[in-house]
Design a protein around this motif. Structure first.
Motif, PDB file in Angstrom:
ATOM      1  N   GLN A   1     -37.393   2.964 -56.255  1.00 12.84           N
ATOM      2  CA  GLN A   1     -38.389   3.766 -56.134  1.00 12.84           C
ATOM      3  C   GLN A   1     -38.641   4.547 -54.929  1.00 12.84           C
ATOM      4  O   GLN A   1     -39.463   5.213 -54.523  1.00 12.84           O
ATOM      5  N   PHE A   2     -37.713   3.962 -53.806  1.00 10.02           N
ATOM      6  CA  PHE A   2     -37.947   4.665 -52.563  1.00 10.02           C
ATOM      7  C   PHE A   2     -36.597   5.343 -51.975  1.00 10.02           C
ATOM      8  O   PHE A   2     -35.716   4.708 -51.806  1.00 10.02           O
ATOM      9  N   VAL A   3     -36.680   6.701 -51.961  1.00 12.22           N
ATOM     10  CA  VAL A   3     -35.731   7.585 -51.866  1.00 12.22           C
ATOM     11  C   VAL A   3     -34.741   7.217 -50.507  1.00 12.22           C
ATOM     12  O   VAL A   3     -33.775   7.296 -50.127  1.00 12.22           O
ATOM     13  N   GLU A   4     -35.689   6.986 -49.336  1.00 12.98           N
ATOM     14  CA  GLU A   4     -35.289   6.563 -48.074  1.00 12.98           C
ATOM     15  C   GLU A   4     -34.211   5.381 -48.165  1.00 12.98           C
ATOM     16  O   GLU A   4     -33.340   5.639 -47.205  1.00 12.98           O
ATOM     17  N   VAL A   5     -34.457   4.496 -48.926  1.00 18.95           N
ATOM     18  CA  VAL A   5     -33.264   3.609 -48.866  1.00 18.95           C
ATOM     19  C   VAL A   5     -31.824   3.913 -49.246  1.00 18.95           C
ATOM     20  O   VAL A   5     -30.981   3.597 -48.582  1.00 18.95           O
ATOM     21  N   PHE A   6     -31.752   4.857 -50.247  1.00 12.05           N
ATOM     22  CA  PHE A   6     -30.534   5.254 -50.700  1.00 12.05           C
ATOM     23  C   PHE A   6     -30.078   6.426 -49.692  1.00 12.05           C
ATOM     24  O   PHE A   6     -28.714   6.684 -49.733  1.00 12.05           O
ATOM     25  N   ARG A   7     -30.767   7.286 -49.353  1.00 10.53           N
ATOM     26  CA  ARG A   7     -30.643   8.475 -48.176  1.00 10.53           C
ATOM     27  C   ARG A   7     -30.206   7.679 -46.963  1.00 10.53           C
ATOM     28  O   ARG A   7     -29.011   8.125 -46.458  1.00 10.53           O
ATOM     29  N   GLU A   8     -30.608   6.494 -46.545  1.00 13.44           N
ATOM     30  CA  GLU A   8     -29.954   5.931 -45.417  1.00 13.44           C
ATOM     31  C   GLU A   8     -28.760   5.218 -45.688  1.00 13.44           C
ATOM     32  O   GLU A   8     -27.566   5.603 -44.689  1.00 13.44           O
ATOM     33  N   TYR A   9     -28.176   4.808 -46.821  1.00 15.32           N
ATOM     34  CA  TYR A   9     -27.165   4.138 -47.162  1.00 15.32           C
ATOM     35  C   TYR A   9     -26.052   5.656 -47.198  1.00 15.32           C
ATOM     36  O   TYR A   9     -24.957   5.354 -46.787  1.00 15.32           O
ATOM     37  N   GLU A  10     -26.540   6.681 -47.643  1.00 17.93           N
ATOM     38  CA  GLU A  10     -25.510   7.914 -47.646  1.00 17.93           C
ATOM     39  C   GLU A  10     -25.248   8.241 -46.250  1.00 17.93           C
ATOM     40  O   GLU A  10     -24.055   8.491 -45.823  1.00 17.93           O
ATOM     41  N   THR A  11     -26.201   8.018 -45.360  1.00 18.32           N
ATOM     42  CA  THR A  11     -25.847   8.660 -43.957  1.00 18.32           C
ATOM     43  C   THR A  11     -25.141   7.378 -43.143  1.00 18.32           C
ATOM     44  O   THR A  11     -24.432   7.632 -42.164  1.00 18.32           O
ATOM     45  N   LEU A  12     -24.991   6.355 -43.651  1.00 14.84           N
ATOM     46  CA  LEU A  12     -24.019   5.119 -43.214  1.00 14.84           C
ATOM     47  C   LEU A  12     -22.958   5.212 -43.720  1.00 14.84           C
ATOM     48  O   LEU A  12     -22.031   4.188 -43.766  1.00 14.84           O
ATOM     49  N   GLY A  13     -22.507   6.255 -44.565  1.00 14.81           N
ATOM     50  CA  GLY A  13     -21.283   6.347 -45.240  1.00 14.81           C
ATOM     51  C   GLY A  13     -20.892   5.516 -46.156  1.00 14.81           C
ATOM     52  O   GLY A  13     -19.616   5.173 -46.673  1.00 14.81           O
ATOM     53  N   VAL A  14     -21.681   4.974 -46.963  1.00 15.48           N
ATOM     54  CA  VAL A  14     -21.738   4.023 -48.131  1.00 15.48           C
ATOM     55  C   VAL A  14     -21.153   4.670 -49.286  1.00 15.48           C
ATOM     56  O   VAL A  14     -21.577   5.807 -49.663  1.00 15.48           O
TER      57      VAL A  14
END
Length: 275
Positions: free
Chosen positions: A159-172
């Protein structure tokens, strides 16, 4: 993201009980099945080994009598099996934080040699979990397997968009998501996170919660590409493949373009000079 051979992963649907040894046996059985099916990694749900708060763990005070040695022994056995089969496993369990604070709600990362190489501690705890059930974690977890970069998330973090947004920026490339149930609003959120960030999400759940939503894997286009059929123990398997034509737009066009759009230069250079 660099090119690489496909990586087959599995999302598990396992029975979780208050018996740590029984949970360990169920986990090992599914790991063996995943290896036989060609998977290089399998993710299990939140509390798959330890049990989960309010369900198998009766109260926050129950941690005082929790069998930490038993969990350690089962985790070691799981590691031995991973090493013998050459498969990595992400296993949900509690992590003893201290004698003063309650444990972390964690995902243990065992690599294909069976070594414990990381642990993700749930950061966004629910209101209930904060009532002396668990201690929150503080950091994301990223690790590599066969040329793919992977991250972890747990339950309400959907339910927290920032978790998945952070992983995108980390190149996951993919987020391994362990949850004690994947109800409809979690499924909607996971599909949205996958499609918006153009990454795979493998969602594991207990078999006793499968009637609310089966374990499965969402592709980087936001669509389910694999689901467990039926309410019992099972596995959903899918290939992470950067060269799959079905994901060409998501991986090779949408994701890099959105990264540029978020930086803003492509818009600033189009602004009129005579404003």
């Amino acid at each position: 993201m660099s090119e690489g051979s496909p990586l087959v992963i599995a999302a598990a649907q396992s029975l979780v009980s208050s018996d740590i040894a029984a949970n360990g046996a169920a986990i090992r059985q599914l790991i063996a099945g995943a290896a036989t099916s060609g998977a290089r990694l399998v993710v299990f749900c939140e509390g798959a080994l330890s049990g989960y708060a309010k369900n198998q763990i009766a109260s926050p005070q129950s941690w005082r009598n929790y069998d930490w040695a038993g969990q350690d022994a089962e985790l070691a056995e799981i590691g031995l099996l991973c090493g013998s089969l050459g498969i990595a496993a992400i296993v949900g369990g509690a992590h003893r934080f201290s004698d003063v604070y309650p444990p972390h709600n964690s995902l243990y990362v065992l690599d294909a040699s069976g070594s414990l190489v990381g642990r993700y501690d749930k950061r966004f705890l629910s209101n209930t979990e904060l009532q002396s059930w668990y201690t929150p974690g503080t950091e994301p977890l990223v690790f590599d397997l066969d040329g793919y970069r992977l991250g972890c998330a747990i339950c309400i973090e959907s339910q927290f968009v920032e978790v998945f947004r952070e992983y995108e920026t980390l190149g996951v490339d993919a987020v391994l998501f362990g949850s004690y149930g994947v109800p409809e609003h979690f499924q909607i959120a996971l599909r949205a996170h996958a499609g918006l960030n153009n990454l795979w999400i493998a969602a594991a759940t207990p078999s006793q919660e499968a009637d609310k939503g089966a374990a499965g894997i969402v592709g980087p286009d936001g669509r389910w590409c694999a689901r467990v059929e039926g309410p019992g123990a099972g596995l959903a398997l899918a290939s992470l493949d950067r060269l799959d034509p079905a994901y060409d737009i998501a991986l090779n066009k949408a994701r890099p373009w959105r990264a540029r759009a978020r930086q803003g230069d492509i818009y600033r250079e189009k602004l009129p000079k005579d404003r």
